[in-house]
Design a protein around this motif. Sequence first.
Motif, PDB file in Angstrom:
ATOM      1  N   GLU A 112       0.850  -1.189   0.000  1.00  0.00           N
ATOM      2  CA  GLU A 112       0.000   0.000   0.000  1.00  0.00           C
ATOM      3  C   GLU A 112       0.889   1.242   0.000  1.00  0.00           C
ATOM      4  O   GLU A 112       2.015   1.222   0.506  1.00  0.00           O
ATOM      5  CB  GLU A 112      -0.918   0.009   1.220  1.00  0.00           C
ATOM      6  N   ASP A 113       0.359   2.311  -0.541  1.00  0.00           N
ATOM      7  CA  ASP A 113       1.120   3.562  -0.591  1.00  0.00           C
ATOM      8  C   ASP A 113       1.205   4.151   0.818  1.00  0.00           C
ATOM      9  O   ASP A 113       0.251   4.758   1.315  1.00  0.00           O
ATOM     10  CB  ASP A 113       0.437   4.546  -1.538  1.00  0.00           C
ATOM     11  N   GLY A 114       2.354   3.961   1.459  1.00  0.00           N
ATOM     12  CA  GLY A 114       2.525   4.432   2.823  1.00  0.00           C
ATOM     13  C   GLY A 114       3.324   5.714   2.938  1.00  0.00           C
ATOM     14  O   GLY A 114       3.769   6.071   4.038  1.00  0.00           O
ATOM     15  N   LEU A 115       3.531   6.419   1.822  1.00  0.00           N
ATOM     16  CA  LEU A 115       4.344   7.632   1.875  1.00  0.00           C
ATOM     17  C   LEU A 115       3.697   8.718   2.723  1.00  0.00           C
ATOM     18  O   LEU A 115       4.395   9.462   3.422  1.00  0.00           O
ATOM     19  CB  LEU A 115       4.597   8.149   0.457  1.00  0.00           C
ATOM     20  N   ALA A 116       2.381   8.827   2.658  1.00  0.00           N
ATOM     21  CA  ALA A 116       1.709   9.841   3.486  1.00  0.00           C
ATOM     22  C   ALA A 116       1.907   9.543   4.964  1.00  0.00           C
ATOM     23  O   ALA A 116       2.167  10.451   5.768  1.00  0.00           O
ATOM     24  CB  ALA A 116       0.216   9.879   3.148  1.00  0.00           C
ATOM     25  N   ALA A 117       1.804   8.269   5.343  1.00  0.00           N
ATOM     26  CA  ALA A 117       2.033   7.887   6.740  1.00  0.00           C
ATOM     27  C   ALA A 117       3.461   8.203   7.165  1.00  0.00           C
ATOM     28  O   ALA A 117       3.706   8.673   8.285  1.00  0.00           O
ATOM     29  CB  ALA A 117       1.738   6.395   6.924  1.00  0.00           C
ATOM     30  N   MET A 118       4.412   7.972   6.272  1.00  0.00           N
ATOM     31  CA  MET A 118       5.815   8.261   6.575  1.00  0.00           C
ATOM     32  C   MET A 118       6.036   9.760   6.735  1.00  0.00           C
ATOM     33  O   MET A 118       6.752  10.198   7.645  1.00  0.00           O
ATOM     34  CB  MET A 118       6.707   7.710   5.451  1.00  0.00           C
ATOM     35  N   TRP A 119       5.416  10.554   5.864  1.00  0.00           N
ATOM     36  CA  TRP A 119       5.608  12.007   5.946  1.00  0.00           C
ATOM     37  C   TRP A 119       5.082  12.552   7.265  1.00  0.00           C
ATOM     38  O   TRP A 119       5.769  13.320   7.944  1.00  0.00           O
ATOM     39  CB  TRP A 119       4.901  12.701   4.776  1.00  0.00           C
ATOM     40  N   TRP A 120       3.854  12.183   7.631  1.00  0.00           N
ATOM     41  CA  TRP A 120       3.286  12.671   8.886  1.00  0.00           C
ATOM     42  C   TRP A 120       4.137  12.239  10.079  1.00  0.00           C
ATOM     43  O   TRP A 120       4.362  13.020  11.013  1.00  0.00           O
ATOM     44  CB  TRP A 120       1.855  12.151   9.053  1.00  0.00           C
ATOM     45  N   ALA A 121       4.613  11.011  10.074  1.00  0.00           N
ATOM     46  CA  ALA A 121       5.425  10.518  11.191  1.00  0.00           C
ATOM     47  C   ALA A 121       6.740  11.277  11.293  1.00  0.00           C
ATOM     48  O   ALA A 121       7.175  11.650  12.394  1.00  0.00           O
ATOM     49  CB  ALA A 121       5.677   9.020  11.030  1.00  0.00           C
ATOM     50  N   CYS A 122       7.394  11.529  10.159  1.00  0.00           N
ATOM     51  CA  CYS A 122       8.685  12.241  10.184  1.00  0.00           C
ATOM     52  C   CYS A 122       8.507  13.677  10.686  1.00  0.00           C
ATOM     53  O   CYS A 122       9.328  14.170  11.472  1.00  0.00           O
ATOM     54  CB  CYS A 122       9.303  12.236   8.787  1.00  0.00           C
ATOM     55  N   VAL A 123       7.472  14.346  10.217  1.00  0.00           N
ATOM     56  CA  VAL A 123       7.211  15.707  10.690  1.00  0.00           C
ATOM     57  C   VAL A 123       6.957  15.711  12.195  1.00  0.00           C
ATOM     58  O   VAL A 123       7.494  16.547  12.937  1.00  0.00           O
ATOM     59  CB  VAL A 123       6.014  16.319   9.935  1.00  0.00           C
TER      60      VAL A 123
END
Length: 462
Positions: A137-148
């Motif tokens: 699944e496209d998890g890039l949005a989850a990664m971005w929010w977590a990194c921020v």
Amino acid sequence: MKWILFVSFVMFAMPVLCGASMAHRAARQLILSGLIYSTVLKLSVNFAYLEGYRGPDRGYEVHMTDLLAICLAFGLLRHWRTLVWLPFNTLPQVAFAALAVVSAYEPTASFHAGFTIFRLFKGLALYWIVYNSFRGEDGLAAMWWACVAILLTETGFAFKQKYVNHLYRVNGTFDHSNTIPAYLLLIMPMLLAWALYGDRLRLWQRGLSVLAVLGGAFAIAATMSRFGLAMMGLTLVLTVGRLVVARPTRLNLALVGSLALVIGTGAVLAMDNYIDRFLNAPKESAQSRDEFNFAAERMAEDRFFGVGINCFSEVMTVKHRYHAHLKHMAYEASAGVCHHIYRLTMAELGYIGLATFLLILVRFFLPMAWEIRGRIRSLEQALLLGLVIGAFALHGIGLFEWVFRLTPVGNLFLITSALGTALLDQLRANRRKSGAWEVPHSALPPPRRQRRRLRPPLARAQ
């Protein structure tokens, strides 16, 4: 109180999260984001905890990251037919864990080795779960929010400790200041790549990415870690230099200009403290590192499989051969840990363990670096650049610090490596798919009129 919360979460929250993970994709994305963010927080319990031990692992630690990984695994197993059961670079990691088990049977080893062996096998499971989550699944949005969220959290802690508690060297959410640079530099270049190549992000999200990077830079600067400061400057210059040259848009130039202005202003204001830190750092620190490095080399020469994973501190304390040369650290009742992560690995697992460790790092690093050797055309390639530079910073810091062995840094390294591997697979699959549509001209069937003329005479006669 901590144990009550732990048991309550396992009994009541985990069943709900497991069910949600199996039922909804959005729930899996939220759990993935929470899993990544949990690495920055000290939310864990230790079984058989040894408070006085000075090795990297002091008990059988169960972290919030592990519990959320279990919840995420339930959602993945529902779609078991699409899973990759042996992701890239898994076998070298299994070999490294096996060598750790073998080293635990060395005469010099003790039950301390079990603490790290437990963590290594947890890391294998974490890598498998996160890789399949990003791949399926496209998890890039989850990664971005977590990194921020990670960078802003660490910024808040650093600001409070610096200006409210008046600490000379802040430690943020960790036990020691030197953990912050190794941890944050794994994701800061990637988040900066998001800001410069994040066409899918809104303008305020790209601005927030730059703000989070600035906060991370402040947190690293507040640690007063000399090598951390140097590596931060190098990673930011490499990331910005490569991406802005590849895409010199007005928005990117404005974002980079604001980043440089704020960091430059802060550097000028704190220049006196940094100069004093570099010029007047205690010489005993470097000399003690040399003493530990010498002991590590002796251990590797004496034992083919090393003295046992996580056993350096104990062996150096009790074995006269390894502490007889100490001068600056001779007064301490319990020896510390070799700060050079590669020599520490060599001492505890032997030369074969060091070779396996380096193989794991190189197999993650080189394919991602090879993918971005040319022009960067997409967000995925820009993120790979950030991951490569972040890994370079972590491995460089390993020459002076052993923080790679700490649970937060190790878990975040596995998460970013899983993301990089999944992005590589996606880019290669896209190339194969696009190549399948590009049929060579010689392979195309001839036009209809041409096919009629090319019929053999016998066919026309019939």
